[in-house]
Design an enzyme around this catalytic site. Structure first.
Site, short mmCIF file in Angstrom:
data_model
loop_
_atom_site.label_atom_id
_atom_site.label_comp_id
_atom_site.label_asym_id
_atom_site.label_seq_id
_atom_site.Cartn_x
_atom_site.Cartn_y
_atom_site.Cartn_z
N ASP A 86 0.89 -1.26 0.22
CA ASP A 86 0.11 0.02 -0.07
C ASP A 86 0.78 1.32 -0.07
OD1 ASP A 86 0.78 -0.23 2.50
OD2 ASP A 86 -1.04 -0.35 3.28
N ASN A 157 -6.80 -0.59 14.48
CA ASN A 157 -8.17 -1.08 14.65
C ASN A 157 -8.34 -2.44 13.52
OD1 ASN A 157 -7.60 -0.41 11.93
ND2 ASN A 157 -8.90 1.34 11.68
N HIS A 159 -7.11 -3.15 10.82
CA HIS A 159 -6.68 -3.05 9.70
C HIS A 159 -5.42 -3.90 9.15
CE1 HIS A 159 -4.36 0.83 9.76
NE2 HIS A 159 -3.41 -0.09 9.51
N GLU A 164 -9.51 -1.04 5.76
CA GLU A 164 -10.06 -0.58 7.22
C GLU A 164 -11.20 -1.23 7.41
OE1 GLU A 164 -8.11 1.24 8.79
OE2 GLU A 164 -8.06 3.52 8.10
C1 GLP Z 1 0.02 1.02 8.37
C2 GLP Z 1 0.14 0.11 7.35
C3 GLP Z 1 -0.20 -1.34 7.47
C4 GLP Z 1 0.60 -1.81 9.03
C5 GLP Z 1 -0.03 -0.81 9.85
C6 GLP Z 1 0.51 -0.94 11.30
O1 GLP Z 1 -1.29 1.28 8.51
N1 GLP Z 1 -0.67 0.29 6.14
O2 GLP Z 1 0.25 -2.36 6.53
O3 GLP Z 1 0.36 -3.17 9.16
O4 GLP Z 1 0.39 0.39 9.49
O5 GLP Z 1 1.95 -0.36 11.32
P1 GLP Z 1 2.94 -0.55 12.73
O6 GLP Z 1 3.76 -1.73 12.34
O7 GLP Z 1 3.57 0.62 12.49
O8 GLP Z 1 2.11 -1.08 13.91
#
Ligand code: GLP
Length: 271
Positions: A86, A157, A159, A164
């Site tokens: 993404d 949340n 995702h 989402e």
């Molecule tokens: C972002 C990315 C996700 C990732 C999430 C959690 O939203 N789009 O792919 O899993 O962050 O990130 P972190 O690993 O910093 O908690």
């Protein structure tokens, strides 16, 4: 009946392969082992492994470990193909808070992955080309033979990538709107929530589920609640990660802190 519902909410499906490591570093090293093994295997096509990569804080230690192994000549990305999940939109890829820039800093520019073999959604794509860009992205994944291993984190949340709550289980790569918690979590990287792009381009849950193996990774006590809901609660679009539970190639790697709210499961192995 009420008892059944309760049971469903507190029981872990024994078919989910979960490994709980004592530390975040241990979990990251184990994830690096899985990626290294996929690289060595050459992928199912035999033309090089096809990796699905993720951003966020969680995989950073994994990438640091892979870079160390590359520098010690223990592994090579020379034959590999890679797709990132993404990217924020609209956001120029060269923006320092973009996922493109983060991937370059943490991995792509530090190993022998051919930049021509790496795709990440283009945050600079003009609006009138977005649908076409998303279709091309999907087609490229298919053209490489499909993802051998998709690395996944989980948002606060629930995702996955930028799917989402409410996202469809069969969704494909597309533009999505980001929800309030996700914008807040990204605020520090952008120097304030007002600077966070409101949208993103993301692989869909359906795109992700077509990967042959999924590696869901969560680290830290702040992930414990959502990990518990994703793995032991009802499978529901309200918690997008829970929709991946039926995937036959799903493996979950956690540190002890992130596993704190999981019910006991016989299959949960100490690493
Ligand atoms: C972002 C990315 C996700 C990732 C999430 C959690 O939203 N789009 O792919 O899993 O962050 O990130 P972190 O690993 O910093 O908690």
């Amino acid at each position: 009946m009420v008892r059944d519902v309760k049971a469903a909410k507190t029981t872990l499906d024994p078919s989910i392969r979960i490994t709980v490591c004592d530390t975040a570093e241990g979990a990251q090293a184990l994830v690096a082992d899985r990626i290294a093994a996929t690289l060595v295997s050459g992928g199912v096509t035999g033309h090089g492994a096809v990796l699905g990569l993720a951003t966020g804080r969680t995989p950073r230690g994994v990438y640091a470990e892979l870079v160390r192994r590359y520098e010690r000549r223990e592994l090579s990305f020379g034959e590999a193909w890679a797709f990132n999940l993404d990217e924020y939109w609209p956001l120029p890829p060269e923006h320092p808070a973009s996922f493109t820039a983060a991937m370059r800093r943490d991995l792509v520019d530090r190993v022998d992955l051919d930049p021509e073999h790496w795709w990440i959604p283009d945050g600079g794509c003009p609006e009138d080309r977005l649908a076409e860009h998303a279709r091309e992205f999907e087609a490229r994944v298919v053209a490489t033979g499909g993802l051998d291993l998709q690395l996944l984190g989980i948002g606060r949340n629930g995702h996955v990538a930028f799917n989402e709550p409410g996202s469809p289980a069969d969704g494909r790569t597309r533009k999505v709107e980001l929800q309030a918690e996700t914008l807040e979590d990204a605020a520090a990287a952008f120097g304030g929530v007002e600077w966070v792009p409101r949208s993103a381009i993301t692989m869909g849950l359906g795109t992700i589920a077509r990967a042959r193996r999924l590696l869901l990774v969560a680290l830290g006590s702040h992930k414990a609640g959502i990990v518990g809901r994703a793995l032991a609660g009802s499978a529901t679009p309200d918690v997008p990660a829970s929709l991946l539970r039926g995937h036959p190639g799903l493996e979950v790697i956690l540190d002890r802190a992130a596993a704190a709210e999981l019910p006991a499961q016989e299959g949960a192995l100490p690493a």
